[in-house]
Design a protein around this motif. Structure first.
Motif, PDB file in Angstrom:
ATOM      1  N   SER A   1      48.493  63.234  37.188  1.00 12.03           N
ATOM      2  CA  SER A   1      49.867  62.704  37.276  1.00 12.03           C
ATOM      3  C   SER A   1      49.865  61.182  37.277  1.00 12.03           C
ATOM      4  CB  SER A   1      50.550  63.231  38.542  1.00 12.03           C
ATOM      5  OG  SER A   1      50.668  64.640  38.513  1.00 12.03           O
ATOM      6  N   LYS A   2      48.888  60.576  37.950  1.00 17.19           N
ATOM      7  CA  LYS A   2      48.803  59.109  38.009  1.00 17.19           C
ATOM      8  C   LYS A   2      48.535  58.538  36.620  1.00 17.19           C
ATOM      9  CE  LYS A   2      46.437  55.360  40.450  1.00 17.19           C
ATOM     10  NZ  LYS A   2      45.408  55.007  41.487  1.00 17.19           N
TER      11      LYS A   2
ATOM     12  N   ALA B   1      45.694  66.819  26.979  1.00 23.89           N
ATOM     13  CA  ALA B   1      45.359  68.032  27.733  1.00 23.89           C
ATOM     14  C   ALA B   1      46.618  68.702  28.277  1.00 23.89           C
ATOM     15  CB  ALA B   1      44.404  67.688  28.869  1.00 23.89           C
ATOM     16  N   ILE B   2      47.566  67.923  28.767  1.00 25.52           N
ATOM     17  CA  ILE B   2      48.816  68.500  29.277  1.00 25.52           C
ATOM     18  C   ILE B   2      49.637  69.086  28.135  1.00 25.52           C
ATOM     19  CG2 ILE B   2      50.997  67.999  30.464  1.00 25.52           C
ATOM     20  CD1 ILE B   2      49.447  65.689  31.883  1.00 25.52           C
ATOM     21  N   ALA B   3      49.702  68.364  27.019  1.00 22.04           N
ATOM     22  CA  ALA B   3      50.471  68.846  25.872  1.00 22.04           C
ATOM     23  C   ALA B   3      49.913  70.179  25.367  1.00 22.04           C
ATOM     24  CB  ALA B   3      50.447  67.804  24.751  1.00 22.04           C
ATOM     25  N   GLU B   4      48.597  70.345  25.404  1.00 26.74           N
ATOM     26  CA  GLU B   4      47.979  71.568  24.881  1.00 26.74           C
ATOM     27  C   GLU B   4      48.037  72.727  25.863  1.00 26.74           C
ATOM     28  OE1 GLU B   4      44.751  69.576  21.784  1.00 26.74           O
ATOM     29  OE2 GLU B   4      44.071  70.329  23.725  1.00 26.74           O
ATOM     30  N   THR B   5      47.941  72.437  27.145  1.00 21.49           N
ATOM     31  CA  THR B   5      47.937  73.506  28.145  1.00 21.49           C
ATOM     32  C   THR B   5      49.316  73.796  28.710  1.00 21.49           C
ATOM     33  OG1 THR B   5      47.487  71.977  29.979  1.00 21.49           O
ATOM     34  CG2 THR B   5      45.575  72.926  28.822  1.00 21.49           C
TER      35      THR B   5
ATOM     36  N   SER C   1      50.558  72.327  31.240  1.00 21.89           N
ATOM     37  CA  SER C   1      50.433  72.335  32.698  1.00 21.89           C
ATOM     38  C   SER C   1      49.603  71.148  33.165  1.00 21.89           C
ATOM     39  CB  SER C   1      49.773  73.647  33.151  1.00 21.89           C
ATOM     40  OG  SER C   1      49.329  73.570  34.484  1.00 21.89           O
ATOM     41  N   PHE C   2      50.072  70.485  34.219  1.00 25.82           N
ATOM     42  CA  PHE C   2      49.307  69.389  34.806  1.00 25.82           C
ATOM     43  C   PHE C   2      48.059  69.931  35.492  1.00 25.82           C
ATOM     44  CE2 PHE C   2      52.955  67.045  33.780  1.00 25.82           C
ATOM     45  CZ  PHE C   2      52.754  65.696  34.014  1.00 25.82           C
ATOM     46  N   SER C   3      48.191  71.066  36.170  1.00 24.22           N
ATOM     47  CA  SER C   3      47.046  71.611  36.897  1.00 24.22           C
ATOM     48  C   SER C   3      45.970  72.116  35.935  1.00 24.22           C
ATOM     49  CB  SER C   3      47.494  72.735  37.829  1.00 24.22           C
ATOM     50  OG  SER C   3      48.129  73.777  37.104  1.00 24.22           O
ATOM     51  N   LEU C   4      46.372  72.806  34.859  1.00 21.82           N
ATOM     52  CA  LEU C   4      45.386  73.283  33.883  1.00 21.82           C
ATOM     53  C   LEU C   4      44.723  72.119  33.162  1.00 21.82           C
ATOM     54  CD1 LEU C   4      47.227  76.371  32.319  1.00 21.82           C
ATOM     55  CD2 LEU C   4      45.349  76.364  33.978  1.00 21.82           C
ATOM     56  N   ALA C   5      45.489  71.063  32.892  1.00 20.14           N
ATOM     57  CA  ALA C   5      44.906  69.870  32.283  1.00 20.14           C
ATOM     58  C   ALA C   5      43.860  69.255  33.212  1.00 20.14           C
ATOM     59  CB  ALA C   5      45.994  68.857  31.951  1.00 20.14           C
ATOM     60  N   GLY C   6      44.164  69.251  34.518  1.00 15.72           N
ATOM     61  CA  GLY C   6      43.209  68.734  35.491  1.00 15.72           C
ATOM     62  C   GLY C   6      41.926  69.541  35.501  1.00 15.72           C
ATOM     63  N   GLU C   7      42.049  70.883  35.400  1.00 20.47           N
ATOM     64  CA  GLU C   7      40.856  71.737  35.362  1.00 20.47           C
ATOM     65  C   GLU C   7      40.026  71.445  34.117  1.00 20.47           C
ATOM     66  OE1 GLU C   7      42.004  75.808  35.678  1.00 20.47           O
ATOM     67  OE2 GLU C   7      43.023  75.550  37.607  1.00 20.47           O
ATOM     68  N   ARG C   8      40.696  71.238  32.985  1.00 14.54           N
ATOM     69  CA  ARG C   8      39.960  70.958  31.751  1.00 14.54           C
ATOM     70  C   ARG C   8      39.182  69.656  31.859  1.00 14.54           C
ATOM     71  NH1 ARG C   8      42.817  70.350  25.851  1.00 14.54           N
ATOM     72  NH2 ARG C   8      43.099  72.605  26.099  1.00 14.54           N
ATOM     73  N   LEU C   9      39.793  68.647  32.496  1.00 11.01           N
ATOM     74  CA  LEU C   9      39.173  67.324  32.557  1.00 11.01           C
ATOM     75  C   LEU C   9      38.424  67.082  33.863  1.00 11.01           C
ATOM     76  CD1 LEU C   9      42.116  65.210  31.052  1.00 11.01           C
ATOM     77  CD2 LEU C   9      40.071  66.060  29.888  1.00 11.01           C
ATOM     78  N   PHE C  10      38.348  68.130  34.725  1.00 16.96           N
ATOM     79  CA  PHE C  10      37.660  68.031  36.010  1.00 16.96           C
ATOM     80  C   PHE C  10      38.275  66.927  36.882  1.00 16.96           C
ATOM     81  CE2 PHE C  10      34.587  69.512  32.820  1.00 16.96           C
ATOM     82  CZ  PHE C  10      34.278  70.762  33.345  1.00 16.96           C
ATOM     83  N   LEU C  11      39.607  66.912  36.913  1.00 10.90           N
ATOM     84  CA  LEU C  11      40.359  65.963  37.718  1.00 10.90           C
ATOM     85  C   LEU C  11      41.344  66.712  38.600  1.00 10.90           C
ATOM     86  CD1 LEU C  11      41.227  63.316  34.964  1.00 10.90           C
ATOM     87  CD2 LEU C  11      39.533  63.033  36.788  1.00 10.90           C
TER      88      LEU C  11
ATOM     89  N   VAL D   1      56.540  72.575  31.839  1.00 11.41           N
ATOM     90  CA  VAL D   1      56.286  71.217  31.359  1.00 11.41           C
ATOM     91  C   VAL D   1      56.399  71.224  29.841  1.00 11.41           C
ATOM     92  CG1 VAL D   1      54.612  69.337  31.214  1.00 11.41           C
ATOM     93  CG2 VAL D   1      54.747  70.729  33.292  1.00 11.41           C
ATOM     94  N   SER D   2      57.244  70.352  29.300  1.00 15.90           N
ATOM     95  CA  SER D   2      57.415  70.291  27.845  1.00 15.90           C
ATOM     96  C   SER D   2      57.464  68.839  27.402  1.00 15.90           C
ATOM     97  CB  SER D   2      58.691  71.019  27.414  1.00 15.90           C
ATOM     98  OG  SER D   2      59.831  70.441  28.035  1.00 15.90           O
ATOM     99  N   LEU D   3      57.069  68.620  26.145  1.00 11.90           N
ATOM    100  CA  LEU D   3      57.083  67.280  25.586  1.00 11.90           C
ATOM    101  C   LEU D   3      58.505  66.814  25.324  1.00 11.90           C
ATOM    102  CD1 LEU D   3      54.178  67.659  23.014  1.00 11.90           C
ATOM    103  CD2 LEU D   3      54.182  66.064  24.930  1.00 11.90           C
ATOM    104  N   THR D   4      58.757  65.562  25.623  1.00  5.98           N
ATOM    105  CA  THR D   4      60.015  64.950  25.213  1.00  5.98           C
ATOM    106  C   THR D   4      59.913  64.564  23.740  1.00  5.98           C
ATOM    107  OG1 THR D   4      59.260  62.734  25.771  1.00  5.98           O
ATOM    108  CG2 THR D   4      60.345  64.002  27.530  1.00  5.98           C
ATOM    109  N   GLU D   5      60.983  64.046  23.189  1.00  5.34           N
ATOM    110  CA  GLU D   5      60.940  63.586  21.803  1.00  5.34           C
ATOM    111  C   GLU D   5      59.882  62.496  21.632  1.00  5.34           C
ATOM    112  OE1 GLU D   5      63.920  61.757  18.338  1.00  5.34           O
ATOM    113  OE2 GLU D   5      64.675  62.190  20.345  1.00  5.34           O
TER     114      GLU D   5
END
Length: 300
Positions: free
Chosen positions: A33-34, A11-15, A17-27, A55-59
Motif C-alpha cells: 500500500s505504501k 502485481a496488484i493489477a494482475e491479482t 488484490s493488495f494482499s495477493l500482490a504482497g504474497e507474490r512479491l514477499f511483502l 480492487v479495480s484499475l482506474t482509467e
C-alpha cells in the motif's frame, strides 16, 4: 519513477488484490500500500478504486499498465544485453512449461542443460500453456515450452519441436472400445472428460466435432492429462490423449479416417533480447526438432 513501485502496481493489477500482490512479491500488505501511495502521489493520479474488497484499475491505471510493462521490459532487455557481452552462459533462466511437457518431454533436455551449464539457475514454472503464453508476452518468462496455438501472432514467435498425435481413448471394457469401428456420432452419445475450455487441446477436439455438426457430451473437465487418463481408465468417460500416454490402462478407439495432432514447441518474445542461457536452451530444443524434420518449422 520507482521500479519497485511499478512492480507492486503490476502485481496488484494482475491479482486484483493488495494482499495477493504482497504474497507474490514477499511483502506485507502495508508495504504494498505504501508503494502504491507513493506512486499515486508522484503521478498525481489515483491508480486503483477500492470498493470493499474489490480492487479495480482506474482509467489512469489502465493507461499506465501497458507502459509499466514496457518500462520493466526495456530494463530487463538492457540488463540481459549487457550481461550477454561477456559471452558467459550463467545467471537465471525463467522457463515456463506445461505439466505434461515438463513431465514427459523436458527431463532429458533439462538434464543435459544443467550438466553443460552448471552456472545457470533454472526457474521452472509449471503452468497451463495458455498462461505460459501470457508470461512470455509480458516478459515474466524468457521461454515457454508448451502446446502451441494453431496461430501465433507477433510479438510472440513459436517454433515447433515435437509432433504430438492425439487418440480417442476409453477404458478397455467401455462400450465404445468393444463394438468395432465407430463414428464420431457414436462417440458424441457418451460422456466425455475434456481438458478445460480455455486450452488449445480442447479447441482442437471441439472443432473436429463442430465440423460434423456434433456436440461432445462433456461431463467433466481438468487441465491435467494424467487425471484425465485416470478417469478414462476406470470407465467414467472417454477422452482424447497424446499417443505417448497410451498403455494397457486405456484402449484406443477405432475411429476410421480421423487423425488429430497438436504441435509442441517453444515460444519467445521477438522484441526482447534473450539471455545467453535462453539461447543455449533454444539450441537444445532446435536439435531435438532436427530429429523430426517435419515438425521443425516456425509456425505463423
Amino acid at each position: 519513477m520507482d521500479l519497485a513501485s511499478l512492480n507492486a502496481f503490476i502485481a496488484i493489477a494482475e491479482t486484483g488484490s493488495f494482499s495477493l500482490a504482497g504474497e507474490r512479491l514477499f511483502l506485507t500488505q502495508p508495504a504494498i500500500s505504501k508503494r502504491i501511495a507513493g506512486l499515486e502521489q508522484q503521478l498525481k493520479v489515483r491508480l486503483f478504486d477500492r470498493l470493499g474488497r474489490v480492487v479495480s484499475l482506474t482509467e489512469a491505471g489502465r493507461a499506465l499498465l501497458p507502459r509499466a510493462y514496457q518500462i520493466l521490459g526495456v530494463l530487463d532487455d538492457t540488463r540481459r544485453a549487457l550481461t550477454n557481452l561477456n559471452g558467459e552462459i550463467s545467471g537465471r533462466l525463467t522457463l515456463a512449461t506445461s505439466h505434461h511437457i515438463g513431465l514427459h518431454r523436458l527431463p532429458p533436455l533439462l538434464r543435459a542443460f544443467t550438466r553443460a551449464y552448471p552456472q545457470v539457475a533454472l526457474d521452472i514454472q509449471f503452468l497451463d500453456s495458455e498462461v505460459a503464453y501470457e508470461e512470455v508476452l509480458h516478459g515474466r518468462a524468457e521461454l515457454a515450452v508448451i502446446t502451441l496455438a494453431p496461430q501465433t501472432r507477433e510479438p510472440v514467435r513459436a517454433v515447433a519441436v515435437w509432433d504430438d498425435p492425439l487418440d480417442f481413448v476409453a477404458a478397455p471394457e467401455h462400450p465404445l472400445a468393444a463394438n468395432g469401428p465407430i463414428t464420431l456420432k457414436d462417440v458424441a452419445k457418451h460422456p466425455a472428460v475434456f481438458p478445460g475450455g480455455n486450452t488449445f487441446t480442447h479447441h482442437i477436439v471441439r472443432r473436429l466435432f463442430e465440423a460434423q455438426g456434433l456436440t461432445p457430451n462433456i461431463g467433466m473437465s481438468t487441465n491435467y492429462l494424467e487425471t484425465i487418463k485416470m478417469m478414462v481408465s476406470i470407465g467414467l468417460a472417454w477422452s482424447v490423449l497424446p499417443r505417448t500416454m497410451l498403455d494397457e490402462q486405456v484402449a484406443r478407439l477405432p475411429l476410421e479416417g480421423i487423425q488429430l495432432r497438436r504441435q509442441l514447441g517453444y515460444i519467445l518474445h521477438s522484441e526482447r533480447t534473450l539471455s545467453n542461457a535462453a539461447r543455449a536452451f533454444m539450441t537444445l530444443l532446435d536439435a531435438q526438432a532436427d530429429l523430426a524434420p517435419a515438425a521443425a518449422k516456425q509456425l505463423p
